[in-house]
Motif scaffolding. Structure first.
Motif, short mmCIF file in Angstrom:
data_model
loop_
_atom_site.label_atom_id
_atom_site.label_comp_id
_atom_site.label_asym_id
_atom_site.label_seq_id
_atom_site.Cartn_x
_atom_site.Cartn_y
_atom_site.Cartn_z
N LYS A 36 0.77 -1.17 -0.07
CA LYS A 36 -0.12 0.12 0.02
C LYS A 36 0.91 1.08 -0.03
O LYS A 36 1.84 1.35 0.73
N SER A 38 1.08 5.41 0.62
CA SER A 38 0.47 6.20 1.14
C SER A 38 0.73 7.90 0.61
O SER A 38 0.11 8.61 0.88
N LYS A 47 3.89 3.78 6.05
CA LYS A 47 2.59 4.32 6.27
C LYS A 47 1.53 3.67 5.66
O LYS A 47 0.36 3.65 6.13
N GLY A 48 1.76 3.15 4.54
CA GLY A 48 0.79 2.47 3.83
C GLY A 48 0.41 1.05 4.70
O GLY A 48 -0.87 0.75 4.60
N ILE A 50 0.80 0.91 7.79
CA ILE A 50 -0.24 1.19 9.08
C ILE A 50 -1.57 1.71 8.59
O ILE A 50 -2.43 1.42 9.63
N SER A 51 -1.60 2.18 7.52
CA SER A 51 -3.25 2.48 7.13
C SER A 51 -4.00 1.05 7.07
O SER A 51 -5.49 1.34 7.00
N LYS A 52 -3.47 -0.03 6.88
CA LYS A 52 -4.07 -1.25 6.80
C LYS A 52 -4.06 -1.95 7.96
O LYS A 52 -4.26 -3.28 7.76
N ASP A 96 8.19 6.01 11.39
CA ASP A 96 7.28 5.22 10.73
C ASP A 96 7.42 3.82 11.15
O ASP A 96 6.14 3.17 11.35
#
Length: 570
Positions: A36, A38, A47-48, A50-52, A96
């Motif tokens: 992912k 971000s 961060k991608g 983390i968003s998932k 991160d």
């Protein structure tokens, strides 16, 4: 009929069933570059991920294995590390990473990092120093052959265009060794200073709170530094020559004593030698080395686009299971970042059978004893992209193999057809989150093309579908976690010569389970062995909406049907 039954003494049972978190975990592998993005640069990042995190939690998995996230010039997508203690800029920052680790732990998910310890990047400060002169203290961090000794003894390189593992350096007037690409010089583990640097680096990450180490290509780290000549064609069975070198066990025992014994961590090395004895020597508890074998015999089955024999797959699983019935522990997997998509290799990725065969393969992984390792996207039934142009590939292995094919005037049509099936890039395409542009992976141009089937094969659609591959994955992971028999119970295989059906039981003192897997695209009328009492059999897991028709010990299995029955113990 061939029946393999493993008997155990009480002491042996107690040993193999001694609870450990890493025995009971379901490990989910994330390829960060493709998971992912971000920030819209087309490259997945921390961060991608983390968003998932809530998506990961919803899967029911217990641990995440991240492919390398360290600083790297990306000659081999992060497996060429230039700084072991910093994060690749494309992936983010140490802040991160800390946030990712915290977020995983808050959701009771552990984190396993991929350590590349056979080689570094040629842009690592150690190698920059090593190339300055032969007297530089870092020169001995790598393997060198001085030019005054003439041409080095030939060694095979996996990724070099000419497969030559020696590269000449004009400044030091010597050749350095690289089993992989020229930008991946092999580290000299004979050097105690180098080993201590590695151990301190590992402690750095373990002290941050990571939960496990997966060690890339570790069976290659010990070299026979007499550099004797190998016989013609040795590269066809290269593990016998490169793997399990003379000092490997010394290094592992030292690493265990200095590092791993001080933490409650999962430790698994890529590869397990070339024999069962090699694997046991790496992971048996009384060896004080590693705690899990990640062998490749099963992965070597099915590499031919023409297909494979199920009997070979069954016998390989059974051989390893039998050997590890009383001692040691295995990783169980059918895919990772170095092989094609699971459903395209072992199943049937046609629209008609992709879902059923994906679910069947998941059933196999989740009903075997050992720790399941599951590659991101397989829970959706993602399949090979099958590029038809070399320009679409990003993997150095495929790109350099193509250059080699051109140089040797091989049939390029045949070469490309093989890569459509076997190339590592098939499994590295972006994760298919939804049916929006770029499958919801990135707002920018992805670093590698997205599989066109993302409009129908994606997480958003599958989360709403009670019969999807994703829903099935969640269900069987939950079933495994509530069924200790699947983690520690005995395994017994039946009818190993059957070309279509894999039949086995998992049994302990409390319950008995029967697993039936139809590895074919046709209906099968299967006769269950009379030794298995199916009188009170009740389906616990089924990848079809309707239970198969069963009369006595005869059962009708649909194409690619997977059924797990709970049996009457009496």
């Amino acid at each position: 009929m061939l029946i393999i039954c493993v008997g155990k003494t009480h002491a042996q049972k107690k040993n193999i069933r001694q609870p450990k978190w890493w025995k009971e975990a379901v490990v989910y592998q994330i390829y960060p570059r493709s998971f992912k993005d971000s920030d819209g640069d087309g490259i997945g990042d921390l961060k991608g991920i983390i968003s998932k995190l809530d998506y990961l939690k919803s899967l029911g998995i217990d641990a995440v294995w991240l492919n390398p996230i360290f600083s790297s010039p990306n000659d081999d997508n992060g497996y060429d590390i230039s700084d072991y203690r910093s994060i690749m800029k494309e992936f983010g920052t140490m802040k991160d990473f800390d946030a990712l680790l915290k977020g995983l732990h808050q959701r009771n998910i552990k984190l396993v990092l991929d350590m590349v310890l056979n080689h570094s990047s040629d842009e690592h400060e150690w190698f920059k120093q090593a190339k300055q002169s032969r007297t530089n203290p870092y020169h001995n961090y790598y393997h060198w052959w001085p030019e005054e000794k003439g041409k080095p003894t030939p060694r095979y390189s996996f990724f070099d265009v000419n497969n030559d593992a020696w590269k000449y350096d004009a400044i030091t007037k010597s050749y350095y060794l690289h089993y992989f690409s020229q930008k991946q010089p092999d580290l000299n583990w004979e050097n105690e200073k180098l080993r201590n640097e590695i151990y301190n680096m590992m402690k750095f990450w373990l002290d941050k709170g990571i939960d496990g180490l997966r060690m890339d290509a570790f069976q290659y780290v010990s070299k026979d530094t007499t550099w004797k000549k190998y016989p013609e064609g040795y590269e066809k069975n290269i593990i016998n020559y490169y793997g399990m070198g003379p000092n490997l066990h010394h290094y592992l025992k030292e690493m265990n004593k200095e590092v791993m014994s001080k933490y409650n961590v999962m430790t698994v090395a890529e590869g397990a030698g070339s024999t069962l004895e090699d694997a046991h020597a790496l992971v048996d508890e009384d060896r004080h080395e590693l705690n899990m074998a990640y062998h490749f015999e099963i992965m070597d089955i099915g590499n031919d686009p023409k297909g494979y024999l199920l009997t070979d797959l069954k016998k390989a699983f059974t051989k390893w299971e039998t050997s590890f019935a009383d001692k040691g522990w295995l990783a169980v997997f059918l895919a990772n970042h170095d092989v094609p998509r699971m459903v395209s290799k072992y199943g049937n990725d046609s629209p008609e059978f992709r879902q059923a065969s994906s679910k069947l393969l998941t059933t196999l992984i989740m009903t075997m004893r050992g720790t399941p390792f599951y590659f991101n996207g397989d829970e959706l039934g993602m399949s090979n992209i099958k590029f038809d142009q070399i320009e679409d590939y990003r993997d150095i292995a495929t790109i350099n193999a193509h250059k080699n094919a051109v140089l040797k005037k091989k049939n390029l049509k045949t070469f490309m057809a093989k890569q459509q099936f076997i190339s590592r890039d098939n499994t590295r395409t972006p994760f298919q989150w939804d049916n929006t542009a770029n499958a919801g992976f990135s707002s920018g141009t992805p670093w590698i093309k997205v599989n066109p089937n993302y409009k129908s094969v994606n997480a958003f659609a599958e989360e709403k579908d009670p019969n999807s591959v994703l829903t099935y994955f969640k269900r069987i992971v939950a079933f495994r976690k509530e069924t200790p028999t699947l983690m520690y119970g005995n395994y017994q295989a039946y009818d190993l010569e059957n070309p279509d059906v894999y039949c086995y039981t998992r049994t302990d003192e409390k319950e008995s389970l029967l697993v039936l897997l139809n590895f074919s695209s046709k209906e099968i009328n299967y006769h269950i062995d009379q030794k298995i009492n199916t009188t009170a059999a009740a389906p616990a897991i089924n990848n079809y909406t309707e239970s198969p028709s069963k009369k006595n010990n005869n059962i009708k299995l649909m194409p690619w049907q997977a059924v797990v029955y709970k049996l009457n113990k009496h």
